[in-house]
Design an enzyme around this catalytic site. Structure first.
Site, PDB file in Angstrom:
ATOM      1  N   VAL A   8       0.877  -1.177   0.000  1.00 23.36           N
ATOM      2  CA  VAL A   8       0.000   0.000   0.000  1.00 23.36           C
ATOM      3  C   VAL A   8       0.912   1.225   0.000  1.00 23.36           C
ATOM      4  O   VAL A   8       1.959   1.192   0.628  1.00 23.36           O
ATOM      5  CB  VAL A   8      -0.867   0.030   1.277  1.00 23.36           C
ATOM      6  CG1 VAL A   8      -1.937   1.085   1.187  1.00 23.36           C
ATOM      7  CG2 VAL A   8      -1.482  -1.332   1.526  1.00 23.36           C
ATOM      8  N   CYS A   9       0.576   2.297  -0.708  1.00 20.27           N
ATOM      9  CA  CYS A   9       1.585   3.352  -0.853  1.00 20.27           C
ATOM     10  C   CYS A   9       1.008   4.707  -1.218  1.00 20.27           C
ATOM     11  O   CYS A   9      -0.149   4.833  -1.548  1.00 20.27           O
ATOM     12  CB  CYS A   9       2.540   3.036  -1.989  1.00 20.27           C
ATOM     13  SG  CYS A   9       2.993   1.348  -2.143  1.00 20.27           S
ATOM     14  N   THR A  10       1.882   5.709  -1.215  1.00 16.54           N
ATOM     15  CA  THR A  10       1.589   7.003  -1.822  1.00 16.54           C
ATOM     16  C   THR A  10       2.776   7.385  -2.693  1.00 16.54           C
ATOM     17  O   THR A  10       3.915   7.305  -2.233  1.00 16.54           O
ATOM     18  CB  THR A  10       1.402   8.095  -0.748  1.00 16.54           C
ATOM     19  OG1 THR A  10       0.362   7.700   0.147  1.00 16.54           O
ATOM     20  CG2 THR A  10       1.031   9.427  -1.384  1.00 16.54           C
TER      21      THR A  10
END
Ligand SMILES: *[C@@H]1O[C@H](CO)[C@@H](O)[C@H](O)[C@H]1NC(C)=O
Ligand SMILES: *[C@@H]1O[C@H](CO)[C@@H](O)[C@H](O)[C@H]1NC(C)=O
Ligand SMILES: *[C@@H]1O[C@H](CO)[C@@H](O)[C@H](O)[C@H]1NC(C)=O
Ligand SMILES: *[C@@H]1O[C@H](CO)[C@@H](O)[C@H](O)[C@H]1NC(C)=O
Length: 392
Positions: free
Chosen positions: A139-141
């Site tokens: 999961v990331c930005t």
């Protein structure tokens, strides 16, 4: 054999469902400022290792493994505890059946995994399992932004470990705790020169964050889709192997492509195992895009439109044409803070502030990476999120 693999994959799915996190109300805060100068909310910077591409694949990771063996053994022990708690048979299956699949990986990836297993003393199948985990659980930005002069910056938070065991005593994600000490910067060299650089977890050979100096930058973000990653990986295990592992493709692109356009061409066209977002930055003003991928086709390219005054593209884990769910709207928070810091002051400090603001920074965040393509800079910070902090 196939039944055992199906069980193994079902376990991954089950881990996602049996979230035993204590769910807190969403915790957001005002956009942070001035975090970069004193490396606030950081637990240090990782070491850099050279991986020499002129060396045989089976030995080129030895330096990394030598230094991180203890941490890698601890991490894989933890994964085995989690998986084994559901059924010990799965571990037996991993050790028995995954090794033969390593030969099915394209070169140099199979030989690299075998080399890492040999250097760490861990079974081949368990190193492959460790590599499979990242195809599924990230999961990331990611942000590509440009300053007034059109100079490009590419940055990301890497959040990992969702639903994979909650440490009740420490109020942290277990896997995330085990991962932070595994973060390393890798300097991939060829002919004595830097070919490209990445941030990796020791023992993992794919590329989630990378920079080819003076050419392009790439980050990979997970795209949740119930028939996505699991199904693609299952098919690969069962013998349908026409797709690239999503994070092996990024490494191949780093290796083979020499420009933003070439990188975009490969990342939009090749068949892959799981739906993902590829976030790509180039060297020229306006060269920033979020590539939304289905396994076999391109779903969308959202490019930075400088004519329309756009100066960044930003991706978390949702399609740009849908609203993120209310319980995970990191996109709105990150955009709010990008707009708050504004185009004027774009640089590592301003982007670091955005990536340090909760919940863009959350309990899953293992590292923040900042890249500037012309200078070939890659700065990595191990993150910590002081309480109160949202679990994702
Ligand atoms: C949990 O916290 C204790 C005490 O602060 C620490 O010693 C331990 O390493 C932590 N566990 C993990 C997995 O980080
Ligand atoms: C990467 O390796 C090259 C070649 O050995 C060296 O010149 C360069 O300084 C290294 N860069 C980093 C960041 O370690
Ligand atoms: C998503 O990106 C596409 C391509 O740039 C664009 O046409 C579309 O308007 C975007 N959707 C939203 C809701 O921004
Ligand atoms: C970029 O924005 C301009 C001005 O709003 C618009 O005319 C143009 O069609 C846009 N380009 C793309 C590729 O969407």
């Amino acid at each position: 054999v196939n039944m055992q693999f199906i069980t193994l994959l079902a376990v991954f799915a089950a881990l996602c469902v049996f979230a035993n996190a204590q769910v807190l109300p969403p915790y957001t805060e005002d956009c942070q400022h001035g975090m970069y100068a004193n490396h606030a909310r950081c637990a240090g910077m990782p070491p850099t290792f050279e991986v020499n591409l002129d060396q045989d694949p089976s030995v080129r990771w030895n330096g990394v493994v030598q230094h991180k063996k203890k941490e890698l053994v601890a991490m894989i022990g933890q994964i085995k505890l989690l998986v084994g708690a559901i059924s010990p048979k799965i571990i037996t299956a991993v050790d028995q059946y995954l090794p033969e699949l390593i030969q099915k990986l394209p070169e140099p990836y199979g030989a690299e995994i075998q080399g890492i297993a040999k250097a760490s003393g861990l079974p081949d199948g368990e190193i492959l399992l460790f590599n499979i985990f990242y195809e599924i659980f990230t999961v990331c930005t990611s942000i590509v932004a440009q300053d007034d002069a059109g100079k490009l910056y590419h940055a990301r938070n890497l959040d990992f470990g969702l639903f994979m065991g909650w440490d009740v005593k420490n109020h942290t994600w277990l896997i995330t705790e085990y991962l932070r000490p595994l973060v390393v910067n890798v300097n991939f060299t060829r002919g004595g020169k830097t070919a490209y650089k990445s941030v990796n977890f020791a023992g993992y050979i794919g590329l989630l964050t990378g920079i080819k100096p003076n050419a392009f930058t790439i980050t990979l973000n997970e795209r949740f889709n119930i028939d996505g990653g699991f199904v693609g990986m299952l098919e690969w295990i069962m013998g349908q192997r026409d797709g690239h592992w999503t994070s092996f493709l990024t490494r191949t692109v780093m290796d083979k492509a020499s420009s933003y356009d070439e990188a975009m061409s490969m990342l939009t066209k090749e068949v892959i195992l799981a739906p993902v977002y590829y976030i790509v930055g180039g060297v020229k003003s306006g060269e920033g895009a979020v590539v939304t991928r289905d396994r076999t086709k391109l779903d969308n390219v959202m490019a930075m439109n400088t004519t329309a005054g756009e100066w960044y593209v930003l991706e978390t884990n949702y399609d740009n044409w849908t609203n993120p769910p209310f319980f995970d709207d990191r996109r709105a928070d990150a955009k709010k803070c990008m707009d708050y810091s504004g185009k004027k002051g774009v640089g590592f400090p301003s982007i670091f502030d955005v990536l340090s603001t909760k919940p863009v920074l959350n309990q899953l965040t293992t590292y923040t990476a900042l890249m500037q393509v012309n200078a070939g800079t890659l700065e990595t910070y191990i993150r910590e999120c002081p309480h109160p902090c949202y679990p994702w």
